[in-house]
Enzyme design. Structure first.
Site, PDB file in Angstrom:
ATOM      1  N   LYS A  78      41.474  35.378   5.727  1.00 34.21           N
ATOM      2  CA  LYS A  78      40.278  35.105   4.919  1.00 34.21           C
ATOM      3  C   LYS A  78      40.165  33.591   4.740  1.00 34.21           C
ATOM      4  CE  LYS A  78      38.187  36.540   0.470  1.00 34.21           C
ATOM      5  NZ  LYS A  78      38.350  37.433  -0.703  1.00 34.21           N
ATOM      6  N   SER A 153      34.559  40.602  -1.882  1.00 35.90           N
ATOM      7  CA  SER A 153      34.285  39.332  -1.235  1.00 35.90           C
ATOM      8  C   SER A 153      34.942  39.200   0.137  1.00 35.90           C
ATOM      9  CB  SER A 153      34.773  38.186  -2.127  1.00 35.90           C
ATOM     10  OG  SER A 153      36.175  38.230  -2.263  1.00 35.90           O
ATOM     11  N   SER A 177      38.005  43.092  -4.110  1.00 32.98           N
ATOM     12  CA  SER A 177      37.523  42.415  -2.911  1.00 32.98           C
ATOM     13  C   SER A 177      38.194  42.787  -1.597  1.00 32.98           C
ATOM     14  CB  SER A 177      37.627  40.905  -3.098  1.00 32.98           C
ATOM     15  OG  SER A 177      36.516  40.468  -3.808  1.00 32.98           O
TER      16      SER A 177
HETATM   17  N1  GLN Z   1      33.319  41.596  -6.847  1.00 35.90           N
HETATM   18  C1  GLN Z   1      34.205  41.091  -7.835  1.00 35.90           C
HETATM   19  C2  GLN Z   1      33.702  39.747  -8.300  1.00 35.90           C
HETATM   20  O1  GLN Z   1      32.682  39.357  -7.896  1.00 35.90           O
HETATM   21  C3  GLN Z   1      35.589  41.025  -7.296  1.00 35.90           C
HETATM   22  C4  GLN Z   1      35.844  39.837  -6.468  1.00 35.90           C
HETATM   23  C5  GLN Z   1      37.241  39.768  -5.939  1.00 35.90           C
HETATM   24  O2  GLN Z   1      38.003  40.737  -5.991  1.00 35.90           O
HETATM   25  N2  GLN Z   1      37.595  38.599  -5.435  1.00 35.90           N
HETATM   26  O3  GLN Z   1      34.327  39.087  -9.057  1.00 35.90           O
END
Ligand code: GLN
Length: 480
Positions: A78, A153, A177
């Site tokens: 990532k 994400s 995410s």
């Molecule tokens: N979708 C969640 C957020 O926007 C989780 C993001 C994540 O796990 N990095 O914070």
């Protein structure tokens, strides 16, 4: 059949038998990346370096040298994971040209195990988002249906594995995410126990919740990846000094006699029919295999989302304070004084969602509101954690849907932040409690979209998650 159709474990066997070379694999991956570039899964690739390394590994293998357990396998990181000499952008304009001066422990471990890093995956900016539409470099598309989001994400990380551009990827999971995109793209993703994998060298979003984990096409591959990634790291004081078992050891033990917890709070009315039906079938199947279904109550589960957005934003606001235009990343070209430099660099460098989180975080931490929001959320976090710990006195794992619906359309939730935040409703409680959770494909919707289940376990009991998941995967291979 292309070599890309094999799982990581299968391709490793072929490499070891001399039936394929790492160079061939890298070339096939790059051909696939080119064919599927419209998915926008990757922010950068390193063909020359990857080929060079693949050749080195191939010749070492020929000479009979002892090789690492992932030797020659192409993988993707990532884009918030540092790997020396490569760009780490976090999909932000702020870090568009930032080159890593060092390598994150998780990436180093993969490298030491012989993996060939071929690129970095697109993501929501600074890992904030659930659809991958918050990337400064454009949205990622879902490889199953390109009119839909891949989730976020770690959308690029899930997409690149599902599209067979590589054999495994790393993602990060602060509130879902890894699991949400894995579920949307039909792949396997783990959010390990907090502290299981080192966070050193991974750009922090919310340090008390962030975990690194692998995304793969099979459960076995995922267990193998965690074997490499897990363990104490002197460079991360929150990494746990707890022995790392062989996560592949229990894969074929079946589920007879295991207790599977079903918490009604995970099966609310928000579930769409397809997800509800798939999960019902999953639970029936486990029962028919000799597992016992146990009813569990997690009464505070519905507070987890609010707790998450308070805690994660508070930590994000403080972690992102370092991006000030002075030390690294983007610097505004014109400014009158140092305050103006901070102001302009941050205004120009951060995208809208990141700014929203910073404002929210500073608000909940500000004097006068700290007790009402941050301190209260920390207290509720303890309650949620305790509820999970008590649940695991009655069952070995909990099973829930990963998300309430399959992948939604690109643009569908972009202007409705609450709807977007609600996509994480089942995944965030896991991070709040610090327990591990694995998302595994468990069916297809009437529109042909992947559906995922989430198997949640006791702190540091990832081995049981793999055991439970593998039983299901083995029995349902054809259908997926
Ligand atoms: N979708 C969640 C957020 O926007 C989780 C993001 C994540 O796990 N990095 O914070």
């Amino acid at each position: 059949m292309s070599y890309l159709d094999y799982s990581l474990t299968e391709v490793l066997a072929l490499l070891n038998q001399g039936k394929v070379t790492s160079e061939q694999l890298v070339n096939e991956c790059f051909e696939r990346i080119e064919e599927t570039k419209d998915l926008n899964a990757l922010n950068s690739t390193y063909y020359d370096e990857a080929i060079k390394r693949a050749r080195e590994i191939d010749s070492a293998r020929k000479q009979g040298d002892k090789l690492g357990i992932l030797a020659g396998v192409p993988i993707v990181l990532k884009d918030n994971i540092n790997y020396v000499g490569t760009k780490t952008t976090c999909a932000s304009k702020f870090l568009e040209n930032f080159v890593s001066p060092y390598t994150a422990t998780c990436a180093q471990k993969l490298h030491d195990a012989g993996a060939v890093v071929i690129g970095k995956a697109n993501m929501d900016e600074f890992a904030m988002g659930s659809s991958n539409e918050n990337s400064a470099f454009g949205a990622v598309k879902n490889p199953v249906d390109p009119t839909r989001v891949p989730g976020g994400s770690s959308g690029g990380s899930a997409c690149t594995v599902a599209a067979k551009q590589c054999f495994a990827s790393l993602g990060t999971d602060t509130g879902g995410s890894i699991r949400e995109p894995s579920s949307f793209c039909g792949v396997v993703g783990i959010k390990p126990t907090y502290g299981r994998v080192s966070r050193y060298g991974v750009v922090a979003f919310a340090s008390s919740l962030d975990q690194v984990g692998a995304i793969t096409r099979t459960v076995e591959d995922n267990a193998l990846m965690l074997n490499v990634l897990a363990g104490r790291d002197e460079m991360d004081m929150t990494s746990a000094d707890i022995e790392v078992p062989d996560y592949t050891a229990n894969l074929n033990k079946g589920v007879k006699g295991l207790k599977i917890g079903v918490a009604k709070q995970f099966y609310s009315d928000e579930l769409c029919d397809d997800v509800k039906n798939s999960l019902n079938k999953v639970l029936e199947w486990y029962k028919s295999e000799g597992a016992e279904l146990v009813e569990i109550d997690l009464p505070s589960l519905d507070t987890a989302l609010a707790v998450y957005y308070i805690l994660s934003s508070a930590e994000a606001a403080s972690n992102l304070a370092r991006f000030d235009g002075v030390k690294y990343g983007r610097r505004a070209e014109e400014y009158s004084d140092v305050v103006d430099l901070y102001f302009k660099s941050r205004t120009q460098g951060f995208g809208k969602e990141v700014k929203r989180r910073i404002m929210l975080g500073n608000y909940v931490l500000s004097s006068g509101y700290y007790d009402a929001f941050y301190r209260k959320a920390k207290r509720v976090q303890k309650v949620i954690r305790n509820e999970f710990v008590s649940a695991f006195e009655k069952c070995d794992v909990l099973i829930s849907p990963t998300t309430a619906t399959p992948a939604f359309k690109l643009g569908e939730k972009s202007n409705d932040h609450v709807a977007m935040y609600l996509s994480d409703i089942f995944t965030v409680p896991v991070n709040i409690a610090g327990v591990p959770s694995l998302s595994v494909p468990c069916g297809t919707s009437s529109e042909g979209l992947p559906i995922g289940m989430q198997i949640i376990g006791k702190h540091f009991d990832e081995a049981t998650l793999y055991q439970v998941a593998n039983a299901y995967e083995l029995a349902h291979k054809e259908g997926q």
